[in-house]
Motif scaffolding. Structure first.
Motif, PDB file in Angstrom:
ATOM      1  N   VAL A  36       0.861  -1.177   0.000  1.00  0.00           N
ATOM      2  CA  VAL A  36       0.000   0.000   0.000  1.00  0.00           C
ATOM      3  C   VAL A  36       0.902   1.234   0.000  1.00  0.00           C
ATOM      4  O   VAL A  36       1.840   1.325   0.778  1.00  0.00           O
ATOM      5  CB  VAL A  36      -0.924   0.007   1.242  1.00  0.00           C
ATOM      6  CG1 VAL A  36      -1.702   1.291   1.332  1.00  0.00           C
ATOM      7  CG2 VAL A  36      -1.858  -1.190   1.204  1.00  0.00           C
ATOM      8  N   ARG A  37       0.585   2.170  -0.911  1.00  0.00           N
ATOM      9  CA  ARG A  37       1.406   3.375  -1.047  1.00  0.00           C
ATOM     10  C   ARG A  37       0.564   4.626  -0.796  1.00  0.00           C
ATOM     11  O   ARG A  37      -0.659   4.570  -0.738  1.00  0.00           O
ATOM     12  CB  ARG A  37       2.004   3.423  -2.453  1.00  0.00           C
ATOM     13  CG  ARG A  37       2.974   2.279  -2.728  1.00  0.00           C
ATOM     14  CD  ARG A  37       3.552   2.361  -4.134  1.00  0.00           C
ATOM     15  NE  ARG A  37       2.541   2.467  -5.185  1.00  0.00           N
ATOM     16  CZ  ARG A  37       2.007   1.442  -5.826  1.00  0.00           C
ATOM     17  NH1 ARG A  37       2.352   0.222  -5.532  1.00  0.00           N
ATOM     18  NH2 ARG A  37       1.117   1.634  -6.773  1.00  0.00           N
ATOM     19  N   ALA A  38       1.257   5.752  -0.712  1.00  0.00           N
ATOM     20  CA  ALA A  38       0.600   7.038  -0.480  1.00  0.00           C
ATOM     21  C   ALA A  38      -0.467   7.283  -1.546  1.00  0.00           C
ATOM     22  O   ALA A  38      -0.227   7.072  -2.737  1.00  0.00           O
ATOM     23  CB  ALA A  38       1.629   8.166  -0.503  1.00  0.00           C
ATOM     24  N   GLY A  39      -1.636   7.718  -1.100  1.00  0.00           N
ATOM     25  CA  GLY A  39      -2.732   8.030  -2.010  1.00  0.00           C
ATOM     26  C   GLY A  39      -3.617   6.848  -2.352  1.00  0.00           C
ATOM     27  O   GLY A  39      -4.658   7.032  -2.988  1.00  0.00           O
ATOM     28  N   ASP A  40      -3.249   5.644  -1.939  1.00  0.00           N
ATOM     29  CA  ASP A  40      -4.061   4.464  -2.228  1.00  0.00           C
ATOM     30  C   ASP A  40      -5.343   4.468  -1.404  1.00  0.00           C
ATOM     31  O   ASP A  40      -5.410   5.048  -0.322  1.00  0.00           O
ATOM     32  CB  ASP A  40      -3.300   3.173  -1.907  1.00  0.00           C
ATOM     33  CG  ASP A  40      -2.299   2.777  -2.976  1.00  0.00           C
ATOM     34  OD1 ASP A  40      -2.310   3.377  -4.073  1.00  0.00           O
ATOM     35  OD2 ASP A  40      -1.497   1.860  -2.711  1.00  0.00           O
ATOM     36  N   VAL A  41      -6.349   3.778  -1.926  1.00  0.00           N
ATOM     37  CA  VAL A  41      -7.545   3.447  -1.177  1.00  0.00           C
ATOM     38  C   VAL A  41      -7.407   1.977  -0.810  1.00  0.00           C
ATOM     39  O   VAL A  41      -7.202   1.132  -1.680  1.00  0.00           O
ATOM     40  CB  VAL A  41      -8.822   3.669  -2.014  1.00  0.00           C
ATOM     41  CG1 VAL A  41     -10.050   3.184  -1.268  1.00  0.00           C
ATOM     42  CG2 VAL A  41      -8.955   5.132  -2.406  1.00  0.00           C
ATOM     43  N   ALA A  42      -7.489   1.681   0.470  1.00  0.00           N
ATOM     44  CA  ALA A  42      -7.351   0.306   0.949  1.00  0.00           C
ATOM     45  C   ALA A  42      -8.735  -0.263   1.234  1.00  0.00           C
ATOM     46  O   ALA A  42      -9.501   0.313   2.010  1.00  0.00           O
ATOM     47  CB  ALA A  42      -6.493   0.267   2.203  1.00  0.00           C
ATOM     48  N   LEU A  43      -9.058  -1.367   0.584  1.00  0.00           N
ATOM     49  CA  LEU A  43     -10.294  -2.088   0.854  1.00  0.00           C
ATOM     50  C   LEU A  43      -9.922  -3.320   1.670  1.00  0.00           C
ATOM     51  O   LEU A  43      -9.168  -4.164   1.201  1.00  0.00           O
ATOM     52  CB  LEU A  43     -10.982  -2.498  -0.451  1.00  0.00           C
ATOM     53  CG  LEU A  43     -11.283  -1.374  -1.447  1.00  0.00           C
ATOM     54  CD1 LEU A  43     -11.980  -1.929  -2.689  1.00  0.00           C
ATOM     55  CD2 LEU A  43     -12.116  -0.288  -0.793  1.00  0.00           C
ATOM     56  N   PHE A  75      -2.127   3.012   8.644  1.00  0.00           N
ATOM     57  CA  PHE A  75      -2.636   3.751   7.483  1.00  0.00           C
ATOM     58  C   PHE A  75      -2.001   5.137   7.399  1.00  0.00           C
ATOM     59  O   PHE A  75      -1.673   5.614   6.310  1.00  0.00           O
ATOM     60  CB  PHE A  75      -4.166   3.862   7.530  1.00  0.00           C
ATOM     61  CG  PHE A  75      -4.875   2.569   7.268  1.00  0.00           C
ATOM     62  CD1 PHE A  75      -4.663   1.847   6.105  1.00  0.00           C
ATOM     63  CD2 PHE A  75      -5.757   2.047   8.207  1.00  0.00           C
ATOM     64  CE1 PHE A  75      -5.312   0.650   5.867  1.00  0.00           C
ATOM     65  CE2 PHE A  75      -6.416   0.853   7.978  1.00  0.00           C
ATOM     66  CZ  PHE A  75      -6.188   0.147   6.809  1.00  0.00           C
ATOM     67  N   HIS A  76      -1.820   5.790   8.528  1.00  0.00           N
ATOM     68  CA  HIS A  76      -1.202   7.113   8.545  1.00  0.00           C
ATOM     69  C   HIS A  76       0.241   7.055   8.037  1.00  0.00           C
ATOM     70  O   HIS A  76       0.657   7.907   7.240  1.00  0.00           O
ATOM     71  CB  HIS A  76      -1.254   7.699   9.952  1.00  0.00           C
ATOM     72  CG  HIS A  76      -0.634   9.050  10.065  1.00  0.00           C
ATOM     73  ND1 HIS A  76      -1.178  10.165   9.479  1.00  0.00           N
ATOM     74  CD2 HIS A  76       0.501   9.455  10.669  1.00  0.00           C
ATOM     75  CE1 HIS A  76      -0.406  11.215   9.723  1.00  0.00           C
ATOM     76  NE2 HIS A  76       0.621  10.802  10.449  1.00  0.00           N
ATOM     77  N   ALA A  77       0.991   6.070   8.470  1.00  0.00           N
ATOM     78  CA  ALA A  77       2.396   5.939   8.046  1.00  0.00           C
ATOM     79  C   ALA A  77       2.509   5.737   6.543  1.00  0.00           C
ATOM     80  O   ALA A  77       3.502   6.142   5.933  1.00  0.00           O
ATOM     81  CB  ALA A  77       3.059   4.778   8.789  1.00  0.00           C
ATOM     82  N   ARG A  78       1.500   5.142   5.932  1.00  0.00           N
ATOM     83  CA  ARG A  78       1.507   4.902   4.482  1.00  0.00           C
ATOM     84  C   ARG A  78       0.771   5.994   3.715  1.00  0.00           C
ATOM     85  O   ARG A  78       0.655   5.935   2.518  1.00  0.00           O
ATOM     86  CB  ARG A  78       0.916   3.534   4.186  1.00  0.00           C
ATOM     87  CG  ARG A  78       1.885   2.415   4.540  1.00  0.00           C
ATOM     88  CD  ARG A  78       1.195   1.076   4.628  1.00  0.00           C
ATOM     89  NE  ARG A  78       2.138   0.001   4.839  1.00  0.00           N
ATOM     90  CZ  ARG A  78       2.790  -0.231   5.972  1.00  0.00           C
ATOM     91  NH1 ARG A  78       2.607   0.557   7.007  1.00  0.00           N
ATOM     92  NH2 ARG A  78       3.618  -1.250   6.082  1.00  0.00           N
ATOM     93  N   ASP A  79       0.235   6.985   4.409  1.00  0.00           N
ATOM     94  CA  ASP A  79      -0.478   8.107   3.809  1.00  0.00           C
ATOM     95  C   ASP A  79      -1.627   7.634   2.917  1.00  0.00           C
ATOM     96  O   ASP A  79      -1.811   8.102   1.792  1.00  0.00           O
ATOM     97  CB  ASP A  79       0.494   9.001   3.025  1.00  0.00           C
ATOM     98  CG  ASP A  79      -0.083  10.371   2.725  1.00  0.00           C
ATOM     99  OD1 ASP A  79      -1.033  10.789   3.413  1.00  0.00           O
ATOM    100  OD2 ASP A  79       0.411  11.020   1.779  1.00  0.00           O
ATOM    101  N   VAL A  80      -2.403   6.688   3.446  1.00  0.00           N
ATOM    102  CA  VAL A  80      -3.552   6.130   2.719  1.00  0.00           C
ATOM    103  C   VAL A  80      -4.626   7.203   2.597  1.00  0.00           C
ATOM    104  O   VAL A  80      -4.910   7.931   3.542  1.00  0.00           O
ATOM    105  CB  VAL A  80      -4.081   4.877   3.459  1.00  0.00           C
ATOM    106  CG1 VAL A  80      -5.397   4.405   2.885  1.00  0.00           C
ATOM    107  CG2 VAL A  80      -3.037   3.770   3.399  1.00  0.00           C
ATOM    108  N   ALA A  81      -5.236   7.298   1.417  1.00  0.00           N
ATOM    109  CA  ALA A  81      -6.261   8.313   1.164  1.00  0.00           C
ATOM    110  C   ALA A  81      -7.603   7.952   1.799  1.00  0.00           C
ATOM    111  O   ALA A  81      -8.319   8.819   2.293  1.00  0.00           O
ATOM    112  CB  ALA A  81      -6.446   8.514  -0.337  1.00  0.00           C
ATOM    113  N   ALA A  82      -7.944   6.670   1.769  1.00  0.00           N
ATOM    114  CA  ALA A  82      -9.232   6.218   2.294  1.00  0.00           C
ATOM    115  C   ALA A  82      -9.151   4.729   2.574  1.00  0.00           C
ATOM    116  O   ALA A  82      -8.318   4.022   1.995  1.00  0.00           O
ATOM    117  CB  ALA A  82     -10.354   6.502   1.298  1.00  0.00           C
TER     118      ALA A  82
END
Length: 160
Positions: A36-43, A75-82
């Motif tokens: 998972v990278r910055a800006g990704d949406v994780a489902l 999620f914060h450490a990976r800069d997840v968008a949603a």
């Protein structure tokens, strides 16, 4: 990206009350063969929606697997968008910290400003991703244009 935690743990559905941890998310990343990278949406798939789809509307709610308070930092450490998942409660229920109501909601929405989704049916997506062994895709999930609401339904479409 689909983080299929249930599949990564070798089960169809996580048990009620299972707190999804950063270690579970990393196992799902390993299954996916990507990170998972910055800006990704994780489902995040727990398989819990299967209970609802089988007709057990009351059993779908409680107890429920869901995200642990430890996942917010991940999620914060990976800069997840949603992040969205397939449970009614989004986070583990009963709560992992007694007398602390919806702490993951507070951390994700209030403290991080990260969008979240609940009640997503990820079953067909899980099957499709497993068949082609690819868990990253283009996701479109436009919200309905409600004014003054705190949440809105979406019609998500994943393009593999």
């Amino acid at each position: 990206m689909l983080l299929d935690v249930a599949r990564a743990r070798g089960v169809e559905r996580l048990t009620g009350g299972h707190a999804v941890t950063p270690e579970d998310l990393e196992a799902a990343e390993e299954l996916a063969g990507t990170r998972v990278r910055a800006g990704d949406v994780a489902l995040v798939r727990t398989g819990q929606v299967q209970v609802y789809l089988a007709g057990d509307k009351h059993g779908y709610g409680y107890p429920s697997p869901g995200l642990s308070v430890r996942t917010s930092e991940w999620f914060h450490a990976r800069d997840v968008a949603a992040v969205a998942n397939d449970t009614l409660t989004f986070e583990v229920f009963p709560p992992e910290i007694e007398n602390l109501w919806l702490p993951v909601h507070a951390l994700d929405l209030v403290e991080m400003g990260m969008l979240q989704g609940q009640n997503w049916n990820l079953e067909e997506l899980s099957t499709a991703c497993g068949e082609v062994n690819r868990y990253a895709f283009l996701l479109s999930a436009m919200p309905e244009p409600f004014v003054g609401a705190t949440g809105t339904p979406v019609a998500p479409v994943a393009v593999l």
